[in-house]
Design a protein around this motif. Sequence first.
Motif, mmCIF file in Angstrom:
data_model
loop_
_atom_site.group_PDB
_atom_site.id
_atom_site.type_symbol
_atom_site.label_atom_id
_atom_site.label_comp_id
_atom_site.label_asym_id
_atom_site.label_seq_id
_atom_site.Cartn_x
_atom_site.Cartn_y
_atom_site.Cartn_z
ATOM 1 N N UNK A 60 7.238 18.883 -3.179
ATOM 2 C CA UNK A 60 7.595 19.734 -4.319
ATOM 3 C C UNK A 60 6.348 20.087 -5.131
ATOM 4 N N UNK A 61 5.467 19.106 -5.338
ATOM 5 C CA UNK A 61 4.204 19.342 -6.054
ATOM 6 C C UNK A 61 3.356 20.354 -5.280
ATOM 7 N N UNK A 62 3.235 20.159 -3.970
ATOM 8 C CA UNK A 62 2.401 21.044 -3.157
ATOM 9 C C UNK A 62 2.958 22.465 -3.110
ATOM 10 N N UNK A 68 0.462 28.901 -6.929
ATOM 11 C CA UNK A 68 -0.669 29.265 -7.780
ATOM 12 C C UNK A 68 -1.956 29.515 -6.991
ATOM 13 N N UNK A 69 -2.206 28.718 -5.970
ATOM 14 C CA UNK A 69 -3.499 28.765 -5.269
ATOM 15 C C UNK A 69 -3.421 29.282 -3.833
ATOM 16 N N UNK A 70 -2.239 29.654 -3.372
ATOM 17 C CA UNK A 70 -2.044 30.032 -1.977
ATOM 18 C C UNK A 70 -2.882 31.199 -1.498
ATOM 19 N N UNK A 71 -3.361 32.029 -2.423
ATOM 20 C CA UNK A 71 -4.218 33.154 -2.014
ATOM 21 C C UNK A 71 -5.647 32.692 -1.714
ATOM 22 N N UNK A 130 -2.482 15.389 -11.565
ATOM 23 C CA UNK A 130 -3.707 14.910 -10.921
ATOM 24 C C UNK A 130 -4.207 15.882 -9.859
ATOM 25 N N UNK A 131 -3.294 16.575 -9.203
ATOM 26 C CA UNK A 131 -3.700 17.420 -8.081
ATOM 27 C C UNK A 131 -4.148 18.811 -8.497
ATOM 28 N N UNK A 132 -3.562 19.361 -9.543
ATOM 29 C CA UNK A 132 -3.901 20.726 -9.932
ATOM 30 C C UNK A 132 -5.387 20.904 -10.227
ATOM 31 N N UNK A 138 -11.377 22.832 -5.637
ATOM 32 C CA UNK A 138 -11.453 23.164 -4.216
ATOM 33 C C UNK A 138 -11.440 24.686 -4.028
ATOM 34 N N UNK A 139 -10.551 25.360 -4.730
ATOM 35 C CA UNK A 139 -10.420 26.821 -4.620
ATOM 36 C C UNK A 139 -11.681 27.537 -5.056
ATOM 37 N N UNK A 140 -12.392 26.946 -6.019
ATOM 38 C CA UNK A 140 -13.621 27.567 -6.539
ATOM 39 C C UNK A 140 -14.862 27.188 -5.726
ATOM 40 N N UNK A 141 -14.669 26.338 -4.706
ATOM 41 C CA UNK A 141 -15.798 25.919 -3.893
ATOM 42 C C UNK A 141 -16.664 24.879 -4.559
ATOM 43 N N UNK A 142 -16.108 24.209 -5.572
ATOM 44 C CA UNK A 142 -16.830 23.165 -6.286
ATOM 45 C C UNK A 142 -16.538 21.804 -5.664
ATOM 46 N N UNK A 143 -17.415 20.814 -5.868
ATOM 47 C CA UNK A 143 -17.086 19.453 -5.436
ATOM 48 C C UNK A 143 -15.825 18.995 -6.162
ATOM 49 N N UNK A 144 -14.966 18.311 -5.446
ATOM 50 C CA UNK A 144 -13.714 17.847 -6.030
ATOM 51 C C UNK A 144 -13.917 16.471 -6.652
ATOM 52 N N UNK A 145 -13.603 16.385 -7.915
ATOM 53 C CA UNK A 145 -13.650 15.106 -8.641
ATOM 54 C C UNK A 145 -12.248 14.759 -9.063
#
Length: 148
Positions: A60-62, A68-71, A130-132, A138-145
Amino acid sequence: MQNLTAADVPALDQLTSDPRPDPDFYQMTIAEAMEAGKPFVVSFATPGYCQTAVCAPNMAVLKQLKSEFGDRVNFIHVEVYPYPFGESFQQARMVDAMKEWNLRTEPWTFLVDRDGIIQARYEGGITFAELRPAIAQLAEGQPVNPAP
């Protein structure tokens, strides 16, 4: 990394134990996602047979985050057990992708960047809060923290 997709089965109910599957999660293999040059999220979960009772809430979260981020981010769900799910569950027979990723439990969620590098991994339950931020990075190509 050849998980089954919607193209491999006559109906989604042979691909996932999710009672309300989003067809977008079953359009590409992990191998195709690696070659796409786009970040992706892959969830190894079994909503209908989850040992921890968090697989369906995770999905459900995903689904919400995909809207929001599927594009900018591909989303993939890999069912833990092969069809027929109940029989496979009883026999503890898991799909090949679980073995390829060396996973013995469920659920697992991985955030993979456009270069195919795992940026974050989550075992068990996940929350939107926590995931958003992690998927936004991730979507912006930044390191994920990931949030602590």
